[in-house]
Design a protein around this motif. Structure first.
Motif, PDB file in Angstrom:
ATOM      1  N   LEU A  47     -12.677  -2.994 -15.153  1.00 17.66           N
ATOM      2  CA  LEU A  47     -11.469  -3.748 -15.481  1.00 17.66           C
ATOM      3  C   LEU A  47     -10.248  -2.839 -15.571  1.00 17.66           C
ATOM      4  O   LEU A  47      -9.158  -3.194 -15.097  1.00 17.66           O
ATOM      5  CB  LEU A  47     -11.671  -4.496 -16.795  1.00 17.66           C
ATOM      6  N   MET A  48     -10.423  -1.673 -16.175  1.00 13.54           N
ATOM      7  CA  MET A  48      -9.299  -0.736 -16.273  1.00 13.54           C
ATOM      8  C   MET A  48      -8.919  -0.170 -14.909  1.00 13.54           C
ATOM      9  O   MET A  48      -7.744   0.124 -14.653  1.00 13.54           O
ATOM     10  CB  MET A  48      -9.642   0.388 -17.249  1.00 13.54           C
ATOM     11  N   ALA A  49      -9.906  -0.051 -14.014  1.00 13.72           N
ATOM     12  CA  ALA A  49      -9.621   0.470 -12.674  1.00 13.72           C
ATOM     13  C   ALA A  49      -8.743  -0.478 -11.873  1.00 13.72           C
ATOM     14  O   ALA A  49      -8.032  -0.052 -10.955  1.00 13.72           O
ATOM     15  CB  ALA A  49     -10.930   0.720 -11.929  1.00 13.72           C
ATOM     16  N   ILE A  50      -8.783  -1.789 -12.220  1.00 11.99           N
ATOM     17  CA  ILE A  50      -7.925  -2.759 -11.540  1.00 11.99           C
ATOM     18  C   ILE A  50      -6.453  -2.382 -11.688  1.00 11.99           C
ATOM     19  O   ILE A  50      -5.628  -2.622 -10.799  1.00 11.99           O
ATOM     20  CB  ILE A  50      -8.181  -4.175 -12.092  1.00 11.99           C
ATOM     21  N   VAL A  51      -6.107  -1.782 -12.808  1.00  9.26           N
ATOM     22  CA  VAL A  51      -4.735  -1.319 -13.037  1.00  9.26           C
ATOM     23  C   VAL A  51      -4.560   0.124 -12.585  1.00  9.26           C
ATOM     24  O   VAL A  51      -3.593   0.463 -11.892  1.00  9.26           O
ATOM     25  CB  VAL A  51      -4.356  -1.448 -14.524  1.00  9.26           C
ATOM     26  N   ALA A  52      -5.512   0.976 -12.946  1.00 11.32           N
ATOM     27  CA  ALA A  52      -5.338   2.411 -12.721  1.00 11.32           C
ATOM     28  C   ALA A  52      -5.303   2.775 -11.239  1.00 11.32           C
ATOM     29  O   ALA A  52      -4.445   3.562 -10.800  1.00 11.32           O
ATOM     30  CB  ALA A  52      -6.456   3.176 -13.418  1.00 11.32           C
ATOM     31  N   ILE A  53      -6.219   2.215 -10.452  1.00 13.99           N
ATOM     32  CA  ILE A  53      -6.295   2.600  -9.035  1.00 13.99           C
ATOM     33  C   ILE A  53      -5.036   2.200  -8.260  1.00 13.99           C
ATOM     34  O   ILE A  53      -4.464   3.036  -7.537  1.00 13.99           O
ATOM     35  CB  ILE A  53      -7.573   2.023  -8.391  1.00 13.99           C
ATOM     36  N   PRO A  54      -4.549   0.949  -8.372  1.00 19.70           N
ATOM     37  CA  PRO A  54      -3.293   0.628  -7.675  1.00 19.70           C
ATOM     38  C   PRO A  54      -2.116   1.500  -8.109  1.00 19.70           C
ATOM     39  O   PRO A  54      -1.274   1.861  -7.272  1.00 19.70           O
ATOM     40  CB  PRO A  54      -3.059  -0.844  -8.052  1.00 19.70           C
ATOM     41  N   VAL A  55      -2.042   1.830  -9.398  1.00 22.03           N
ATOM     42  CA  VAL A  55      -0.946   2.683  -9.869  1.00 22.03           C
ATOM     43  C   VAL A  55      -1.018   4.064  -9.214  1.00 22.03           C
ATOM     44  O   VAL A  55      -0.003   4.606  -8.753  1.00 22.03           O
ATOM     45  CB  VAL A  55      -0.994   2.807 -11.404  1.00 22.03           C
ATOM     46  N   ILE A  56      -2.214   4.629  -9.148  1.00 24.09           N
ATOM     47  CA  ILE A  56      -2.376   5.941  -8.519  1.00 24.09           C
ATOM     48  C   ILE A  56      -1.987   5.885  -7.041  1.00 24.09           C
ATOM     49  O   ILE A  56      -1.281   6.765  -6.512  1.00 24.09           O
ATOM     50  CB  ILE A  56      -3.824   6.445  -8.682  1.00 24.09           C
ATOM     51  N   MET A  58       0.009   3.712  -5.572  1.00 27.28           N
ATOM     52  CA  MET A  58       1.456   3.501  -5.426  1.00 27.28           C
ATOM     53  C   MET A  58       2.254   4.752  -5.716  1.00 27.28           C
ATOM     54  O   MET A  58       3.283   5.010  -5.080  1.00 27.28           O
ATOM     55  CB  MET A  58       1.904   2.350  -6.329  1.00 27.28           C
ATOM     56  N   VAL A  59       1.814   5.545  -6.686  1.00 27.90           N
ATOM     57  CA  VAL A  59       2.514   6.809  -6.970  1.00 27.90           C
ATOM     58  C   VAL A  59       2.519   7.702  -5.728  1.00 27.90           C
ATOM     59  O   VAL A  59       3.557   8.272  -5.350  1.00 27.90           O
ATOM     60  CB  VAL A  59       1.845   7.532  -8.159  1.00 27.90           C
ATOM     61  N   LEU A  60       1.348   7.824  -5.101  1.00 31.44           N
ATOM     62  CA  LEU A  60       1.261   8.651  -3.886  1.00 31.44           C
ATOM     63  C   LEU A  60       2.065   8.043  -2.744  1.00 31.44           C
ATOM     64  O   LEU A  60       2.782   8.752  -2.008  1.00 31.44           O
ATOM     65  CB  LEU A  60      -0.198   8.814  -3.483  1.00 31.44           C
ATOM     66  N   ALA A  61       1.988   6.707  -2.592  1.00 30.31           N
ATOM     67  CA  ALA A  61       2.713   6.047  -1.506  1.00 30.31           C
ATOM     68  C   ALA A  61       4.223   6.160  -1.694  1.00 30.31           C
ATOM     69  O   ALA A  61       4.963   6.425  -0.728  1.00 30.31           O
ATOM     70  CB  ALA A  61       2.298   4.579  -1.435  1.00 30.31           C
ATOM     71  N   PHE A  62       4.677   5.964  -2.924  1.00 30.34           N
ATOM     72  CA  PHE A  62       6.121   6.053  -3.179  1.00 30.34           C
ATOM     73  C   PHE A  62       6.624   7.479  -2.973  1.00 30.34           C
ATOM     74  O   PHE A  62       7.721   7.690  -2.454  1.00 30.34           O
ATOM     75  CB  PHE A  62       6.418   5.586  -4.606  1.00 30.34           C
ATOM     76  N   ALA A  63       5.821   8.454  -3.402  1.00 34.85           N
ATOM     77  CA  ALA A  63       6.231   9.853  -3.209  1.00 34.85           C
ATOM     78  C   ALA A  63       6.373  10.177  -1.728  1.00 34.85           C
ATOM     79  O   ALA A  63       7.283  10.921  -1.327  1.00 34.85           O
ATOM     80  CB  ALA A  63       5.213  10.778  -3.865  1.00 34.85           C
ATOM     81  N   TRP A  64       5.472   9.610  -0.933  1.00 41.43           N
ATOM     82  CA  TRP A  64       5.531   9.870   0.510  1.00 41.43           C
ATOM     83  C   TRP A  64       6.687   9.097   1.158  1.00 41.43           C
ATOM     84  O   TRP A  64       7.440   9.653   1.952  1.00 41.43           O
ATOM     85  CB  TRP A  64       4.195   9.482   1.144  1.00 41.43           C
ATOM     86  N   ARG A  65       6.822   7.809   0.806  1.00 41.96           N
ATOM     87  CA  ARG A  65       7.840   6.979   1.456  1.00 41.96           C
ATOM     88  C   ARG A  65       9.252   7.432   1.111  1.00 41.96           C
ATOM     89  O   ARG A  65      10.146   7.439   1.972  1.00 41.96           O
ATOM     90  CB  ARG A  65       7.652   5.514   1.041  1.00 41.96           C
ATOM     91  N   TYR A  66       9.471   7.821  -0.117  1.00 41.93           N
ATOM     92  CA  TYR A  66      10.824   8.156  -0.547  1.00 41.93           C
ATOM     93  C   TYR A  66      11.044   9.662  -0.678  1.00 41.93           C
ATOM     94  O   TYR A  66      11.864  10.111  -1.478  1.00 41.93           O
ATOM     95  CB  TYR A  66      11.136   7.451  -1.868  1.00 41.93           C
TER      96      TYR A  66
END
Length: 324
Positions: A47-56, A58-66
């Motif tokens: 249940l906690m991974a449902i939040v933690a994995i997308p956040v991780i 997105m952090v990597l994706a945002f760092a790459w995109r921007y």
């Protein structure tokens, strides 16, 4: 980005090296309580991974995109709010917390360590005394005692009565489940069962001084015949656990080897409890002589009041409060 991926790769390798020396006993249960607790851990982790994995991600994706070198990324310095994003970041965690709350409430009652296990087999009672820095185990139904080793049959409930004759410790057999504290002047309870034969590591999981790291014991789950042989082996030992030998055993010592006592002075466990109870008697021992000086009739009545479950408690401080 390449440097970031390299660091993550090295971190993963390092974590694997460190974890390779870990024995994941909690995730390899051999009893009903341990299995239920493993399921609870994995459900909560999922249940906690449902939040933690997308956040991780997105952090990597945002760092790459921007990244600074990406001139095609949208630049919106005045952006401040998105209703859709707010709905997502609040609704999903709220639902997860609600689910975890229901699971926690139900499992807290189902896995209550004071709750006896349902079984057709007669339970084995083991009285546990935490000492500096070893474990004393008394089998009141068999009149024997051991140091740093216990045995019991598989598929038979084991009822532990736990206290301490020193500072607070924590009694824990990871593969069978349920850590519980051992405290001077208090009796805590634990009910476990093993479904597979084997020798399971037990330990103190609460720091208690210099010899804490070696305060281990073995819990042997065996057949009925194997248990009878183990009891016979203990009974054959000529050493008696009486007040004198107990006082010697209770002295501070480290890395104490396994020891057996062929007979035990009656009421030893109760005596250890009563040392710290300021005149009030433990339920396991009869009241002897006149009431404690200064205690009112009401206090004496409260001393042996009965709970709804039929257990008599020896102190106005209940076991539930002791756990807190």
């Amino acid at each position: 980005m390449h440097a970031l991926l390299s660091r993550l790769r090295y971190a993963s390798v390092g974590a694997a090296v460190f974890l390779s020396g870990c024995n994941m006993e909690v995730l390899n249960p051999k009893g009903d309580i341990g299995a239920d607790e493993k399921s609870l851990i994995l459900i909560a982790l999922g249940l906690m991974a449902i939040v933690a994995i997308p956040v991780i991600v997105m952090v990597l994706a945002f760092a790459w995109r921007y990244r600074a070198s990406n001139k095609n990324a949208t630049y919106a310095p005045t952006w401040a709010h998105s209703t859709r994003i707010e709905v997502v970041v609040w609704t999903i965690p709220a639902i997860i917390i609600a689910i975890l709350a229901v699971i926690t409430w139900r499992s807290s009652h189902t896995l209550d360590p004071y709750k006896p296990l349902e079984s057709n087999a007669k339970p084995v009672t083991i009285q546990v005394v935490a000492l500096d820095w070893k474990w004393l185990f008394v089998y009141p139904d068999y009149g024997v005692a051991t140091v740093n080793e216990i045995a019991f049959p598989t598929d038979v409930p084991v009822n532990f009565q736990i206290t301490s004759d020193s500072v607070m410790n924590a009694f824990f057999i990871p593969q069978l489940g349920s850590q519980i504290y051992a405290m001077a002047g208090m009796e805590t309870k634990l009910h476990l069962i093993a479904r597979e034969p084997g020798s399971y590591a037990g330990l103190s999981s609460n720091y208690s001084g210099e010899g804490f790291s070696d305060m281990h014991f073995q819990a042997i789950a065996t057949s009925q015949d194997g248990f009878k042989d183990w009891i016979a082996k203990a009974k054959a030992t000529p050493v008696v656990l009486n007040d004198e030998t107990y006082q010697a055993l209770a002295q501070k010592s480290m890395k104490v080897p396994v020891a057996y006592y062929g007979s035990v002075a009656p009421g030893l466990f109760g005596k250890v409890l009563n040392k710290y109870m300021d005149g009030m008697q433990h339920e396991g021992l009869p009241h002897e002589g006149p009431p404690h000086e200064g205690m009112s009739h009401e206090a004496m009545s409260m001393d042996m009041h009965h709970h709804a479950d039929g257990d008599a408690m020896s102190s106005p401080i209940t076991a539930a409060k002791a756990e807190k």
